[in-house]
Design a protein around this motif. Structure first.
Motif, mmCIF file in Angstrom:
data_model
loop_
_atom_site.group_PDB
_atom_site.id
_atom_site.type_symbol
_atom_site.label_atom_id
_atom_site.label_comp_id
_atom_site.label_asym_id
_atom_site.label_seq_id
_atom_site.Cartn_x
_atom_site.Cartn_y
_atom_site.Cartn_z
ATOM 1 N N VAL A 1 0.864 -1.178 0.000
ATOM 2 C CA VAL A 1 0.000 0.000 0.000
ATOM 3 C C VAL A 1 0.904 1.233 0.000
ATOM 4 O O VAL A 1 1.742 1.380 0.892
ATOM 5 N N PRO A 2 0.752 2.118 -0.981
ATOM 6 C CA PRO A 2 1.621 3.308 -1.035
ATOM 7 C C PRO A 2 1.426 4.194 0.193
ATOM 8 O O PRO A 2 0.312 4.381 0.688
ATOM 9 N N THR A 3 2.510 4.721 0.704
ATOM 10 C CA THR A 3 2.471 5.656 1.824
ATOM 11 C C THR A 3 3.619 6.647 1.696
ATOM 12 O O THR A 3 4.705 6.297 1.219
ATOM 13 N N GLU A 4 3.360 7.877 2.096
ATOM 14 C CA GLU A 4 4.384 8.911 2.036
ATOM 15 C C GLU A 4 5.249 8.943 3.297
ATOM 16 O O GLU A 4 6.243 9.664 3.343
ATOM 17 N N GLN A 5 4.864 8.160 4.286
ATOM 18 C CA GLN A 5 5.637 8.164 5.523
ATOM 19 C C GLN A 5 6.893 7.308 5.353
ATOM 20 O O GLN A 5 6.814 6.178 4.868
ATOM 21 N N PRO A 6 8.044 7.810 5.730
ATOM 22 C CA PRO A 6 9.293 7.077 5.546
ATOM 23 C C PRO A 6 9.411 5.903 6.510
ATOM 24 O O PRO A 6 8.829 5.902 7.595
ATOM 25 N N ASN A 7 10.143 4.896 6.097
ATOM 26 C CA ASN A 7 10.449 3.736 6.939
ATOM 27 C C ASN A 7 9.193 3.004 7.421
ATOM 28 O O ASN A 7 9.159 2.499 8.545
ATOM 29 N N ILE A 8 8.184 2.983 6.577
ATOM 30 C CA ILE A 8 6.954 2.269 6.898
ATOM 31 C C ILE A 8 6.613 1.349 5.728
ATOM 32 O O ILE A 8 6.648 1.757 4.570
ATOM 33 N N THR A 9 6.274 0.096 6.045
ATOM 34 C CA THR A 9 5.823 -0.859 5.037
ATOM 35 C C THR A 9 4.391 -1.268 5.359
ATOM 36 O O THR A 9 4.102 -1.693 6.493
ATOM 37 N N LEU A 10 3.495 -1.136 4.394
ATOM 38 C CA LEU A 10 2.111 -1.562 4.551
ATOM 39 C C LEU A 10 1.814 -2.635 3.515
ATOM 40 O O LEU A 10 2.045 -2.439 2.310
ATOM 41 N N LEU A 11 1.296 -3.760 3.960
ATOM 42 C CA LEU A 11 0.875 -4.846 3.079
ATOM 43 C C LEU A 11 -0.582 -5.164 3.381
ATOM 44 O O LEU A 11 -0.969 -5.294 4.551
ATOM 45 N N ALA A 12 -1.388 -5.303 2.342
ATOM 46 C CA ALA A 12 -2.828 -5.543 2.527
ATOM 47 C C ALA A 12 -3.259 -6.779 1.764
ATOM 48 O O ALA A 12 -2.774 -7.052 0.660
ATOM 49 N N ALA A 13 -4.186 -7.531 2.356
ATOM 50 C CA ALA A 13 -4.755 -8.717 1.714
ATOM 51 C C ALA A 13 -6.255 -8.719 1.925
ATOM 52 O O ALA A 13 -6.754 -8.317 2.991
ATOM 53 N N ASP A 14 -6.988 -9.162 0.918
ATOM 54 C CA ASP A 14 -8.447 -9.257 0.997
ATOM 55 C C ASP A 14 -8.862 -10.702 1.252
ATOM 56 O O ASP A 14 -8.317 -11.632 0.647
ATOM 57 N N ILE A 15 -9.830 -10.855 2.137
ATOM 58 C CA ILE A 15 -10.388 -12.167 2.464
ATOM 59 C C ILE A 15 -11.902 -12.072 2.342
ATOM 60 O O ILE A 15 -12.511 -11.168 2.927
ATOM 61 N N THR A 16 -12.509 -12.974 1.590
ATOM 62 C CA THR A 16 -13.972 -13.036 1.511
ATOM 63 C C THR A 16 -14.458 -14.175 2.392
ATOM 64 O O THR A 16 -14.068 -15.331 2.204
ATOM 65 N N LEU A 17 -15.296 -13.841 3.377
ATOM 66 C CA LEU A 17 -15.847 -14.826 4.296
ATOM 67 C C LEU A 17 -17.243 -15.225 3.847
ATOM 68 O O LEU A 17 -18.106 -14.363 3.642
ATOM 69 N N LYS A 18 -17.463 -16.522 3.658
ATOM 70 C CA LYS A 18 -18.788 -17.049 3.340
ATOM 71 C C LYS A 18 -19.485 -17.342 4.667
ATOM 72 O O LYS A 18 -19.355 -18.423 5.234
ATOM 73 N N ALA A 19 -20.227 -16.372 5.157
ATOM 74 C CA ALA A 19 -20.818 -16.461 6.488
ATOM 75 C C ALA A 19 -22.289 -16.867 6.408
ATOM 76 O O ALA A 19 -23.025 -16.403 5.534
ATOM 77 N N THR A 20 -22.711 -17.720 7.328
ATOM 78 C CA THR A 20 -24.088 -18.199 7.391
ATOM 79 C C THR A 20 -24.794 -17.538 8.571
ATOM 80 O O THR A 20 -24.282 -17.537 9.695
ATOM 81 N N PHE A 21 -25.975 -16.970 8.311
ATOM 82 C CA PHE A 21 -26.726 -16.249 9.329
ATOM 83 C C PHE A 21 -28.093 -16.905 9.532
ATOM 84 O O PHE A 21 -28.885 -16.998 8.588
ATOM 85 N N PRO A 22 -28.396 -17.360 10.756
ATOM 86 C CA PRO A 22 -29.699 -17.971 11.040
ATOM 87 C C PRO A 22 -30.716 -16.924 11.492
ATOM 88 O O PRO A 22 -30.373 -15.991 12.226
ATOM 89 N N TYR A 23 -31.960 -17.084 11.054
ATOM 90 C CA TYR A 23 -33.046 -16.209 11.491
ATOM 91 C C TYR A 23 -34.197 -17.093 11.966
ATOM 92 O O TYR A 23 -34.785 -17.834 11.178
ATOM 93 N N LEU A 24 -34.491 -17.010 13.260
ATOM 94 C CA LEU A 24 -35.509 -17.869 13.855
ATOM 95 C C LEU A 24 -36.695 -17.051 14.336
ATOM 96 O O LEU A 24 -36.580 -15.860 14.629
#
Length: 253
Positions: free
Chosen positions: A180-203
């Motif tokens: 992830v680009p950043t203007e702050q020196p000496n900083i490393t940002l790494l990003a990852a996307d996760i898709t969660l297949k979530a199940t929701f019960p309605y009673l």
């Protein structure tokens, strides 16, 4: 009452806690990180913020839990979930269940039940002072997610006296971390996307003043409207009836 999505956030926090507990400290920064405690090592952002990486880092550093009124400890992992909701596509089995009558325990009360499955977009951002530590965290999280036992977890949904353990699966166990680009020196940002297949019960159950089954269950269930016994000549035994009075036969009659 925190909503049906709170158990998912809570369960994913526990999932990340298991990852944190198994970290291998291979840099000096990782040695401090693994001894710091999870409360100050993995934190939640209000929503997906990868497009505002500078704001994310500034917000973290202003947190009063750090030294001298500011949290400057790195590395840190920030987790966020998207505000949107995407129903799971039709190519995923068991995604949506229309209303039906069910018993949550054998011989227990009968309740109405519906089920939704959604694609919950989640993001993990690693912030480190140097790239070696950032890459180490990324590699170890990718390894953790790829392990078979970590490709799903369960969310505890409470309803009355019951607790339902609903599955949540990772759409793809392969994580790809992008800088992830950043203007702050000496900083490393790494990003990852996760898709969660979530199940929701309605009673649902009878409302106050409506007929119920008269049990002490919380809540009491729907009453048995009719008991129908039909002799099934094919197997020479009575067939079973459903709670709403319609007949279900073991031979499909």
């Amino acid at each position: 009452m925190n909503g049906d999505f709170f158990p998912l956030k809570q369960a994913f926090s526990e999932y990340m806690a298991r990852f944190y507990a198994g970290l291998h400290p291979d840099t000096k920064a990782m040695q401090e990180y693994t001894s710091r405690g999870i409360a100050r090592s993995i934190i939640w952002a209000p929503d997906r913020m990868v497009d505002a990486a500078e704001d994310m880092l500034a917000s973290y550093r202003k947190n009063a839990s750090g030294p001298a009124g500011a949290n400057s400890l790195l590395p840190v992992i920030i987790v966020a979930m998207a505000k949107d909701y995407i129903p799971t596509g039709g190519d995923w089995g068991g995604r949506q269940v229309s209303h039906r009558l069910v018993s949550l325990v054998e011989g227990g009360s009968v309740y109405g039940y519906r089920q939704a499955m959604g694609d919950i977009r989640t993001q993990v951002v690693i912030i480190a002072a140097e790239s070696a530590t950032a890459r180490s965290l990324a590699a170890q999280l990718a390894l953790f997610v790829a392990e078979i036992q970590n490709r799903r977890f369960y969310c505890a949904h409470e309803w009355g006296q019951y607790q339902l353990q609903m599955p949540c699966m990772l759409e793809n166990p392969d994580l790809f971390f992008s800088p992830v680009p950043t203007e702050q020196p000496n900083i490393t940002l790494l990003a990852a996307d996760i898709t969660l297949k979530a199940t929701f019960p309605y009673l649902d159950a009878p409302k106050a003043g409506e007929p119920n089954d008269g049990t002490a269950n919380n809540p009491p269930g729907y009453p048995l409207l009719a008991q129908v016994d039909v002799f099934d000549h094919a197997v020479n035994v009575p067939s079973s009836s459903t709670q709403d009075g319609t007949v279900w036969s073991p031979t499909g009659y």
